[in-house]
Design an enzyme around this catalytic site. Structure first.
Site, PDB file in Angstrom:
ATOM      1  N   ASN A 105       8.626   6.300   2.697  1.00  0.00           N
ATOM      2  CA  ASN A 105       8.600   4.835   2.647  1.00  0.00           C
ATOM      3  C   ASN A 105       7.179   4.339   2.863  1.00  0.00           C
ATOM      4  O   ASN A 105       6.417   4.943   3.617  1.00  0.00           O
ATOM      5  CB  ASN A 105       9.497   4.280   3.763  1.00  0.00           C
ATOM      6  CG  ASN A 105       9.505   2.764   3.793  1.00  0.00           C
ATOM      7  OD1 ASN A 105       9.609   2.107   2.755  1.00  0.00           O
ATOM      8  ND2 ASN A 105       9.386   2.186   4.980  1.00  0.00           N
ATOM      9  N   HIS A 107       4.905   1.118   4.272  1.00  0.00           N
ATOM     10  CA  HIS A 107       5.049  -0.027   5.185  1.00  0.00           C
ATOM     11  C   HIS A 107       3.683  -0.700   5.358  1.00  0.00           C
ATOM     12  O   HIS A 107       2.675  -0.015   5.547  1.00  0.00           O
ATOM     13  CB  HIS A 107       5.595   0.464   6.533  1.00  0.00           C
ATOM     14  CG  HIS A 107       5.860  -0.652   7.480  1.00  0.00           C
ATOM     15  ND1 HIS A 107       6.919  -1.525   7.310  1.00  0.00           N
ATOM     16  CD2 HIS A 107       5.200  -1.076   8.583  1.00  0.00           C
ATOM     17  CE1 HIS A 107       6.888  -2.426   8.274  1.00  0.00           C
ATOM     18  NE2 HIS A 107       5.857  -2.186   9.063  1.00  0.00           N
ATOM     19  N   SER A 134       0.950   2.317   5.805  1.00  0.00           N
ATOM     20  CA  SER A 134       1.339   3.683   6.202  1.00  0.00           C
ATOM     21  C   SER A 134       2.425   4.186   5.263  1.00  0.00           C
ATOM     22  O   SER A 134       3.269   3.401   4.818  1.00  0.00           O
ATOM     23  CB  SER A 134       1.942   3.686   7.616  1.00  0.00           C
ATOM     24  OG  SER A 134       1.119   3.029   8.530  1.00  0.00           O
ATOM     25  N   GLY A 141      15.448   5.782  12.468  1.00  0.00           N
ATOM     26  CA  GLY A 141      14.881   4.556  13.046  1.00  0.00           C
ATOM     27  C   GLY A 141      14.260   3.673  11.964  1.00  0.00           C
ATOM     28  O   GLY A 141      14.183   4.056  10.797  1.00  0.00           O
ATOM     29  N   ASP A 143      11.107   2.479  10.437  1.00  0.00           N
ATOM     30  CA  ASP A 143       9.667   2.779  10.344  1.00  0.00           C
ATOM     31  C   ASP A 143       9.176   3.685  11.476  1.00  0.00           C
ATOM     32  O   ASP A 143       8.041   3.524  11.959  1.00  0.00           O
ATOM     33  CB  ASP A 143       8.841   1.468  10.308  1.00  0.00           C
ATOM     34  CG  ASP A 143       9.242   0.571   9.151  1.00  0.00           C
ATOM     35  OD1 ASP A 143       9.484   1.096   8.054  1.00  0.00           O
ATOM     36  OD2 ASP A 143       9.321  -0.655   9.347  1.00  0.00           O
TER      37      ASP A 143
HETATM   38  C1  GAR Z   1       4.940  -3.848   0.158  1.00  0.00           C
HETATM   39  O1  GAR Z   1       3.924  -4.513   0.830  1.00  0.00           O
HETATM   40  C2  GAR Z   1       5.616  -2.854   1.092  1.00  0.00           C
HETATM   41  O2  GAR Z   1       4.733  -2.256   1.994  1.00  0.00           O
HETATM   42  C3  GAR Z   1       6.588  -3.761   1.813  1.00  0.00           C
HETATM   43  O3  GAR Z   1       7.090  -4.596   0.811  1.00  0.00           O
HETATM   44  C4  GAR Z   1       6.083  -4.801  -0.188  1.00  0.00           C
HETATM   45  C5  GAR Z   1       6.680  -4.500  -1.528  1.00  0.00           C
HETATM   46  O4  GAR Z   1       5.784  -4.808  -2.555  1.00  0.00           O
HETATM   47  N1  GAR Z   1       7.596  -2.991   2.473  1.00  0.00           N
HETATM   48  C6  GAR Z   1       8.095  -3.311   3.667  1.00  0.00           C
HETATM   49  O5  GAR Z   1       7.763  -4.292   4.293  1.00  0.00           O
HETATM   50  C7  GAR Z   1       9.121  -2.340   4.184  1.00  0.00           C
HETATM   51  N2  GAR Z   1       9.340  -2.530   5.568  1.00  0.00           N
HETATM   52  P1  GAR Z   1       6.066  -4.313  -4.024  1.00  0.00           P
HETATM   53  O6  GAR Z   1       7.531  -4.648  -4.317  1.00  0.00           O
HETATM   54  O7  GAR Z   1       5.132  -5.133  -4.872  1.00  0.00           O
HETATM   55  O8  GAR Z   1       5.801  -2.841  -4.113  1.00  0.00           O
END
Ligand code: GAR
Length: 194
Positions: A105, A107, A134, A141, A143
């Site tokens: 994933n 984050h 990251s 859990g 993240d």
């Molecule tokens: C990204 O910034 C990713 O890190 C975040 O959502 C966005 C998706 O952008 N993810 C989270 O917050 C997960 N906890 P994208 O759809 O343009 O790839």
């Protein structure tokens, strides 16, 4: 040695599109077998369909049914690495135990700081001077799984949530490709050792 990838998204899918492009132009040796969204309105889905990639929507509300359909799809497509890219659903422990170290994933924070929702907003509120992104293995859990790699960005005084999110996203695109490449190399090395 490449993977059979599944990419799971919920929204605009810029990380997903970037991975698809890297596979198509052979920057990566992996193959995107399927892009799955839990949200039929994900804008990324329409864009990736145009590139001829197999897409699926699984919008079951109930977690057990959602995961049953997801497992079936992943097995049918012989997926061996699942990339979560802006996928905003929690996966259960019973599902994850069948996919140990096979789900990663991204984050938008330097974990373990600012886990969960609104990571960029929390970073702005805390007035941190550095943030970033990251990639971690997914465990039960939120993240909390083993961190694979990170990239840092400097937060400037004029950054708001939107500006910082944009800066971080740029780094995310670089990081996701780097991590998949590293995992491809590890897979290759494991194969030659066998
Ligand atoms: C990204 O910034 C990713 O890190 C975040 O959502 C966005 C998706 O952008 N993810 C989270 O917050 C997960 N906890 P994208 O759809 O343009 O790839």
């Amino acid at each position: 040695m490449g993977f059979n990838l599944a990419i799971l998204i919920s929204g605009k899918g810029s990380n997903m599109l970037n991975i698809v492009d890297a596979c198509n132009n052979k920057t990566l040796s992996s193959n995107v077998k399927v892009v799955i969204s839990n949200n039929k309105n994900s804008s990324g889905l329409a864009k990736v369909k145009e590139k001829g990639i197999n897409t699926k929507i699984i919008d079951e509300i109930q977690i057990k049914k959602f995961e049953e359909r997801l497992s079936k799809l992943l097995c049918e497509e012989k997926v061996d690495l699942v990339c979560l890219a802006g996928f905003m659903r929690i996966l259960s422990e019973s599902f994850l135990c069948n996919w140990k170290k096979k789900i990663i994933n991204i984050h938008p924070s330097i974990l373990p700081a600012f886990k969960g929702l609104n990571a960029v907003k929390k970073a702005i509120e805390k007035k941190v001077k550095y943030s970033g992104c990251s990639i971690h293995y997914v465990d039960k859990g939120v993240d909390t799984g083993e961190i694979i790699d990170q990239r840092i960005v400097r937060v400037s005084k004029t950054d708001n949530e939107e500006k910082l999110a944009k800066k971080i996203l740029k780094e995310e695109h670089i990081l996701y490709i780097k991590v998949i490449k590293t995992l491809e190399k590890e897979k290759e090395n494991d194969k030659t050792r066998q």
